[in-house]
Design an enzyme around this catalytic site. Structure first.
Site, short mmCIF file in Angstrom:
data_model
loop_
_atom_site.label_atom_id
_atom_site.label_comp_id
_atom_site.label_asym_id
_atom_site.label_seq_id
_atom_site.Cartn_x
_atom_site.Cartn_y
_atom_site.Cartn_z
N HIS A 272 0.87 -1.19 0.00
CA HIS A 272 0.00 0.00 0.00
C HIS A 272 0.90 1.23 0.00
O HIS A 272 1.59 1.48 -0.97
CB HIS A 272 -0.93 -0.11 1.21
CG HIS A 272 -2.09 0.85 1.24
ND1 HIS A 272 -2.46 1.60 0.18
CD2 HIS A 272 -2.96 1.17 2.24
CE1 HIS A 272 -3.51 2.35 0.49
NE2 HIS A 272 -3.82 2.11 1.75
N HIS A 311 -2.74 -2.44 -9.91
CA HIS A 311 -3.66 -1.84 -8.95
C HIS A 311 -4.91 -2.70 -8.87
O HIS A 311 -5.33 -3.26 -9.88
CB HIS A 311 -4.04 -0.41 -9.39
CG HIS A 311 -4.58 0.40 -8.27
ND1 HIS A 311 -5.90 0.37 -7.91
CD2 HIS A 311 -3.97 1.25 -7.43
CE1 HIS A 311 -6.07 1.17 -6.89
NE2 HIS A 311 -4.93 1.73 -6.57
N ASP A 367 2.53 5.27 -7.21
CA ASP A 367 3.81 5.17 -6.51
C ASP A 367 5.01 5.05 -7.44
O ASP A 367 6.14 5.11 -6.98
CB ASP A 367 3.80 3.95 -5.57
CG ASP A 367 2.87 4.18 -4.41
OD1 ASP A 367 2.92 5.28 -3.86
OD2 ASP A 367 2.10 3.28 -4.07
N1 CMC Z 1 4.36 -7.08 -10.79
C1 CMC Z 1 4.24 -8.30 -11.36
N2 CMC Z 1 3.10 -9.01 -11.39
C2 CMC Z 1 2.03 -8.45 -10.80
C3 CMC Z 1 2.08 -7.18 -10.18
C4 CMC Z 1 3.31 -6.49 -10.19
N3 CMC Z 1 3.43 -5.28 -9.65
N4 CMC Z 1 0.87 -6.88 -9.68
C5 CMC Z 1 0.08 -7.93 -9.95
N5 CMC Z 1 0.78 -8.86 -10.63
C6 CMC Z 1 0.27 -10.11 -11.19
C7 CMC Z 1 0.07 -11.15 -10.09
O1 CMC Z 1 1.22 -11.94 -9.93
C8 CMC Z 1 -1.11 -11.92 -10.65
O2 CMC Z 1 -0.62 -12.75 -11.67
P1 CMC Z 1 -1.25 -14.24 -11.87
O3 CMC Z 1 -2.66 -13.99 -12.29
O4 CMC Z 1 -0.40 -14.86 -12.90
O5 CMC Z 1 -1.14 -14.90 -10.52
C9 CMC Z 1 -1.96 -10.85 -11.33
O6 CMC Z 1 -1.04 -9.83 -11.71
C10 CMC Z 1 -3.04 -10.26 -10.44
O7 CMC Z 1 -2.41 -9.79 -9.23
P2 CMC Z 1 -3.11 -9.73 -7.81
O8 CMC Z 1 -2.06 -9.78 -6.76
O9 CMC Z 1 -4.21 -10.75 -7.77
O10 CMC Z 1 -3.77 -8.30 -7.88
P3 CMC Z 1 -4.32 -7.47 -6.66
O11 CMC Z 1 -5.41 -6.63 -7.18
O12 CMC Z 1 -4.64 -8.36 -5.50
O13 CMC Z 1 -3.06 -6.60 -6.23
C11 CMC Z 1 -1.55 -4.82 -5.96
C12 CMC Z 1 -2.93 -5.24 -6.44
C13 CMC Z 1 -1.42 -3.29 -6.02
C14 CMC Z 1 -1.35 -5.26 -4.49
C15 CMC Z 1 -0.49 -5.49 -6.87
O14 CMC Z 1 -0.66 -5.07 -8.21
C16 CMC Z 1 0.94 -5.23 -6.40
O15 CMC Z 1 1.44 -5.95 -5.54
N6 CMC Z 1 1.63 -4.18 -6.97
C17 CMC Z 1 2.94 -3.84 -6.52
C18 CMC Z 1 2.85 -3.01 -5.26
C19 CMC Z 1 2.36 -1.61 -5.54
O16 CMC Z 1 2.83 -0.94 -6.46
N7 CMC Z 1 1.43 -1.13 -4.69
C20 CMC Z 1 0.90 0.21 -4.78
C21 CMC Z 1 -0.55 0.20 -5.11
S1 CMC Z 1 -1.14 1.83 -5.59
C22 CMC Z 1 -1.03 2.79 -4.18
C23 CMC Z 1 -1.94 2.35 -3.10
O17 CMC Z 1 -3.16 2.36 -3.30
O18 CMC Z 1 -1.42 2.01 -2.03
#
Ligand code: CMC
Length: 448
Positions: A272, A311, A367
């Site tokens: 986050h 996201h 970010d």
């Molecule tokens: N890099 C590589 N792969 C990713 C990433 C990433 N940054 N984000 C998601 N994926 C992949 C993930 O591995 C999954 O792949 P598969 O379907 O093959 O298993 C797919 O995309 C869906 O990911 P998810 O984890 O189910 O998606 P989510 O909606 O639960 O997670 C997130 C959202 C923001 C936690 C995630 O995209 C992430 O970890 N991003 C990196 C951390 C980041 O930049 N966070 C800041 C978010 S914006 C500011 C805020 O609101 O805090």
């Protein structure tokens, strides 16, 4: 809920019993309490919804922030984020979020005056701050000190009193930059700087952060405006992890300082508010532009994430990231270009062309570039989530007030699907089978 319009309803057939149910649809939403009537037998508790991480569950009705993640739209109270970033100030946007409308000149002046006159903290906060170790993470300090504010303002417990709520709002927006700057100066061993209420909100924060021996700190106007816009971009983001924490903790009826300390705690996490810090660590680890393809390969192999990408809601370019990328270039004109920028630009270029990221709809989020700007402005990395928290305060407050005033809200208390043991009889210790060792005795120093 009784169904009045059959076109706005859902008919469910329970194949376990053959029974049919009609449940209303309101605002495209099913009230999961309407599922409770669906039972396999008389003893059955009734059907529940299962949604870990709230992927498809609305927890409230809100009038504050609108996001269309597929189209990359973000609006506060109906106003597009691009227009607010271009024309508004952080304090004006805070007023909009909390009160629902943009203020006229006079109201904005009174609002700004009231916030600026709540920037000082009680002198005992200094003692509290001094108790933290020299290397304490400023976000940890913020979580502790925001929570501690509740002990100074006992009147804040009166959450149903509108005047009390207004006062706590002014105090929180006013004092957060002061606490944030103190947490930074504590880590350096520098004396704390008192607020300068003649400066703008962002200018005063820069003064409390960076003022040294000069009589008056003069913020660089480009950096001051850039920081103000960054605060606007972070001001609210509907039901994200930390806002959900504020609402959930606030639903117990606790004072806003404690609820917002919970928001700060949620924001501390690397998925986050900690992501902007993680982006810089990632860029430093990559080291040079030529290593980018290798890094992308490792991400695709599941060896880590591309921080600052992806996201839960945006499945398109995060509109905030577009604005931030523009600010980054303006700030670098003043401060000099960060060598990490080229790595970030290359990462973005490759990722936006790569099947892995395209198929998963992973785009730069807020970010991805914000950390680079903060770093260029002289903020150390562990202050990045604190800057996010300063910006998010009005959003948390607006959401908290909406929650307190919403007659449909109750104490947040999810259900669970219990998969544990059935009832079993207690076994005295000498009759139990020997467990595998899962703990070992540790030395006294480790126990500190
Ligand atoms: N890099 C590589 N792969 C990713 C990433 C990433 N940054 N984000 C998601 N994926 C992949 C993930 O591995 C999954 O792949 P598969 O379907 O093959 O298993 C797919 O995309 C869906 O990911 P998810 O984890 O189910 O998606 P989510 O909606 O639960 O997670 C997130 C959202 C923001 C936690 C995630 O995209 C992430 O970890 N991003 C990196 C951390 C980041 O930049 N966070 C800041 C978010 S914006 C500011 C805020 O609101 O805090």
């Amino acid at each position: 809920m009784a169904v009045t319009d059959s076109r706005n309803s859902l008919t469910i057939t329970d194949n376990r019993t053959g029974k049919k149910y009609e449940v209303p649809i309101d605002h495209g939403c099913l009230n999961t309490m309407d599922l409770r009537q669906i039972k396999a037998s008389d003893e059955d508790f009734g059907l529940l919804g299962y949604d870990p991480g709230f992927l498809n569950t609305a927890s409230c009705k809100s009038r504050i922030t609108y996001i269309d993640g597929d189209k990359g739209i973000l609006r506060y109270r109906g106003y597009p984020i691009e227009q607010l970033a271009e024309n508004s100030s952080f304090l004006e946007t805070s007023y909009l979020l909390i009160k629902g409308e943009l203020p006229d000149k006079e109201r904005l002046a009174v609002w700004s005056y009231n916030i600026h006159h709540h920037t000082m903290t009680h002198a005992n906060i200094v003692k509290f701050m001094d108790g933290f170790r020299y290397d304490a993470h400023p976000m940890g300090i913020l979580v502790g000190t925001v929570g501690a504010l509740s002990t100074f303002y006992r009147d804040a417990k009166d959450i149903n009193d509108e005047e009390s709520r207004k006062l706590q709002v002014r105090r929180l927006i006013g004092k957060i930059p002061t606490l944030a700057a103190m947490s930074f100066r504590h880590s350096l061993g520098f004396p704390y700087v008192l607020p300068d209420n003649e400066l703008s909100y962002a200018g005063n924060f820069l003064s409390m952060m960076f003022k040294m021996t000069e009589l008056r700190y003069q913020p660089n106007p480009i950096l001051e405006r850039a920081l103000d816009v960054l605060f606007i971009l972070h001001a609210d983001h509907e039901q994200n992890c930390s806002t959900n924490a504020v609402r959930a903790v606030g639903s117990s009826g606790v004072d806003p300082y404690t609820a917002i300390a919970a928001g700060c705690a949620a924001l501390y996490g690397p998925l986050h508010g900690g992501a902007n810090e993680a982006v810089i660590h990632m860029l430093l680890k990559i080291g040079s532009v030529d290593k980018v393809p290798e890094f992308i390969k490792s991400v695709k192999a599941g060896e880590g994430r591309l921080m600052g990408f992806g996201h839960r809601v945006y499945k398109n370019y995060d509109p905030r990231a577009k604005i931030i990328k523009k600010i980054a270039f303006e700030v670098f004109e003043e401060t000099g270009r960060s060598p990490l920028l080229d790595i970030a630009l290359e990462l973005e270029r490759i990722a936006l062309e790569d099947e892995y990221f395209i198929n998963r709809k992973l785009y730069p989020n807020v970010d991805f570039y914000s950390g680079l700007i903060y770093q260029a402005m002289g903020f150390p990395m562990d202050m990045f989530p604190v800057l996010f928290a300063i910006g998010r305060i009005p959003g948390w407050l607006a959401q908290w007030i909406e929650h307190v005033k919403d007659p449909e809200q109750k104490i947040a208390r999810p259900r669970q699907i219990y998969l544990g043991e059935e009832q079993r009889e207690f076994i005295s210790i000498d009759k139990r089978p020997k467990n595998r060792p899962d703990e070992q005795v540790v030395g006294a120093i480790c126990m500190l």
